[in-house]
Every structure is written in C-alpha cells, then in structure tokens.
Write a protein that holds these residues in place. Sequence first.
Motif: not given
Ligand SMILES: Nc1ncnc2c1ncn2[C@@H]1O[C@H](COP(=O)(O)OP(=O)(O)O)[C@@H](O)[C@H]1O
Length: 463
Positions: A8-10, A231-236, A240-245
Amino acid sequence: MRIVMKFGGASVKDGKNILHCANLVKKFARGNEIVVVTSAMYGVTDSLLHAAKKCCNDPSPGFIKLFIAEMTKKHYDAVNEAVKNEEIKSKVLSRIDKLLDELEKVLLGINYLGELTPRSLDYILSFGERLTAPILSASLLSTGVDSLSLEGGDAGIITDDNYGRGKPLPDTYGTIKSRIEPLLTIKKTIPVVTGFIGVTKHGTITTLGRGGSDLSATLIAAALNADEVWLWKEVDGVMTTDPKIVPEARLIPEISYQEAMELSHFGAKILHPRALEPVMKKRIPVRIKNTFNPDAEGTVIKERVSSTKDIVKALSLIEKVGVVNISGAGFDFADVMADVFKRLSEERVNVIMVSQSSSELNLSIVVDEADIDRAIKALGDLVNGISSVSKIENIAVISAVGAGMAGTPGVAGRIFSALGKSRINVIMISQSCSEFNVSFAVTQEDGKRAVKILHDEFGLARK
Ligand SMILES: Nc1ncnc2c1ncn2[C@@H]1O[C@H](COP(=O)(O)OP(=O)(O)O)[C@@H](O)[C@H]1O
Ligand SMILES: N[C@@H](CC(=O)OP(=O)(O)O)C(=O)O
C-alpha cells in the motif's frame, strides 16, 4: 507457493521504504512464485487529484511547473534511495522523466480546456502507480532479484468504462493469466504490477476506485490460482476498529470473508470493499501483514474461522456521507423502489445503506457525500405519490460486525442503550436477515464518539 503481494501507499512512501519492500519480497522469493502489486507513494494520488481539479477550475501554468518539479523531486529522491545500481538507476530515471513529461502535457491540456472528465481524471490519477511500479521493480533488480514492471492494462486488467469505479470484466481473468503466468513459469521473473488501474477493451486507462490496489491484487491472485494474497499495510492486521480512532483496538487473528466484506463495505479503510469478491469463490486466503513488523502473524481472511466468544467482532465508521429521504403517502412501494434504484444506478450513485419505514411512507438511503446532489437531482421529479425528496448532510455510518451476532438476542438493544446513555441520537438503522451486521447513522460530529462507546461496551479493547 504462488503468492500475490501488494504494498500500500504507506508501505512505499519513500525510497527507504521501497528498498525495505524490495528486501521483503527478496526474503520470500526463494522457493515461491511472487507477483508484486504496488500502490502509489503515500499522498501522491491525493496530490494528483488536487492538481487535476486546480488545473480545471483555477488554471495556472506556473502551478503546473511547480507541481511537476515537486513530483520529479519526490520520485527522483525515491530512486536515489531505493536503487543502488547506477545503470538500473539511470534507466528508471529516464522512465520517470517520460512519465512526468506526459503528465505535464495532460495537465496543460486540462488547463487550456477548463474541462475535467471522469475519463481524463482517471488518466491523471494513474500516474501515481505508473511512477512507483518501475521504482520498486528497479529496486528489486538492484538487490539481485529479476523483475520487470507492468501497467494494469499490460497485466491484463480489463474493466468497463465506469471511470472512477471501473468494474473488471469477466474476460479479465483469462487475459491476466495469459500475460502473467509465463513470466512466473517460463521467464522466472517477479512482475511488479501497478495497482488501482486497468484499461477498457479499447485501451483507455481506468481506475478501480480509491484504495483499489487491493482489488488489483485479488484479481491477479484469482486469475493465477494463487495460494495466498498478502496485503502489506502499515497496521498489524484487521483490528477491532480503526486504531486511529481507538488506539487500544485489538488485532483479530482470523476473520471470515463475509465479516471482512461487511467491514470494508461499511468504511473500514483496511480493505477495498470489492477486494474479496475475486478470491472468495476460489477460497484463496488473504493475509493482512504489517510492512514495518513483518514477523507478526497478521490477520488471515478466509472462508471458515474458529469461533470466538466475541459477539461483535469489529466496528467500522464511514464519515462524509449523507441521507436522501423520500416521503409520500400511499405510494406503491415496489414501483417506487424500482424507479428509485434504476435512477440512482443510471447516475452511478453508490448506495451504502437503505432503510424503509413499515408504514411505507418513507425510504431513506445513505450515499457518499460526493454523490448526494446527483442523487437528489436524479430523484427530484419522482411521481407516484411522492411528496418530498430531501437530504440530510454531515452524517456518519457505524457498523457493528460479527458472525456471533446471528441468533444472539439483545445485541441491538445493547448498542442503542449504550448510545442512548451517552445522549447520541440515532438517525437511521439497518440490519439484514444475515444478522452479521447492525448499521446505523448518526451525525458526523457523534461518529467517532459512538465507535469508542461501543468498543468499550463490547469489551473489544486489548486486555
Ligand atoms: N478495522 C481496522 N483495522 C486495521 N486498520 C484499519 C481498520 N479500519 C481502518 N483502518 C485503517 O486502515 C489503514 C490500512 O493501512 P494502510 O497501510 O493505509 O493500507 P493501504 O495503503 O494498503 O490502503 C490503517 O491506516 C488504519 O488506520
Ligand atoms: N493510490 C490509490 C490506490 C490505492 O489502493 O492506494 P492505497 O493502497 O494506498 O490505499 C489510492 O490512493 O486510492
């Protein structure tokens, strides 16, 4: 194993990260067939969108020069950090020069014409991924791994001409297989494919919708009968919900396709809403992994998961939506429904949630904020007993998802009494018979607070 890996972008936000991604691919390349899909560097798609709109509404050749200079610096810096071999570096830099020259000409065209069609916007947005894929591929080459970069169309991703939300055509599976499989089996190379973009049958560039690189990866995986998608992302993983919230959100190690689809449809930015369709039929597991914590297990999305005691597994939030309300007395519901959804589909309005009052006097439809005025216009002259079509703006939709909700009494009661105690007003409610999901609308102002309250109510936080 045959694995499709998407960054992903991050994950590819600068040269250092691109090199890190190349090293991750290299680590898993031994003994596996890998296809890489990449998004644009973080923020680039948004900058392209902003530049396209500015050129159309507030033309200025000076702005274009500045914008191209910024894009050149960003991508040159990335090459300098991610590609160590001078020969490979000079080849990729000349590719970038060509692409940016093309982008400059397109933006100048928009500037002069003062017109930005969905088709030309898709063309402009495609540059983000088209610039990144050659850099990641060159980075792989310079670490000693054979690779080549492909644009979505070269990789066989064929869509309809619904610009901005291109839908892959059934033929696409065959074209992807014929273009990519020989690269894996005969050429033994690692293709790096641009996520997010495809082409129409006539060769015009389309995009699959924001966040669409996830869908590019799953389409390719289904076409190639891959063993897994990562799918490699910036979260584990899926939390359970968006960790940014809610920073205390907990990792969900396993989640079913259906639960993950509900979450992504209702706004969880972890996954593109249509990404699971291609892999579900073939039962290809999708792993969400953290680029910056690669040894963590992540989340597996698959057909069957071990049962947990969680009733509600996760919560999602969509902000920036609005409600369209259709009211009247004594209308024939089936006729009106048919007419309403036909009109919305013709206007390509994305319908997120629907609710109907049982007295048949009211139909409420949640749509994206960007679609609301088009929806009102499309429905403005409805007849057949309709007395008003109105809108409510600044709405958020929250969704509670979990297979454990099915057949468990009192879940909705707990949701709404917890919100009531905190004086959060619920504007609209929807639950389908699958009972996997309860969704409701509140004001945008209350959205995040409602998620936090329910996260606590159902004990979802890390212990
Ligand atoms: N339930 C969730 N679990 C994990 N991440 C979530 C959830 N809901 C929203 N997000 C957001 O989704 C993003 C996914 O990571 P990101 O690296 O941005 O993905 P990509 O670049 O592939 O779209 C995170 O920044 C996180 O804040
Ligand atoms: N670059 C596109 C596509 C995409 O999927 O990006 P990301 O993987 O960073 O969500 C976007 O920003 O919408």
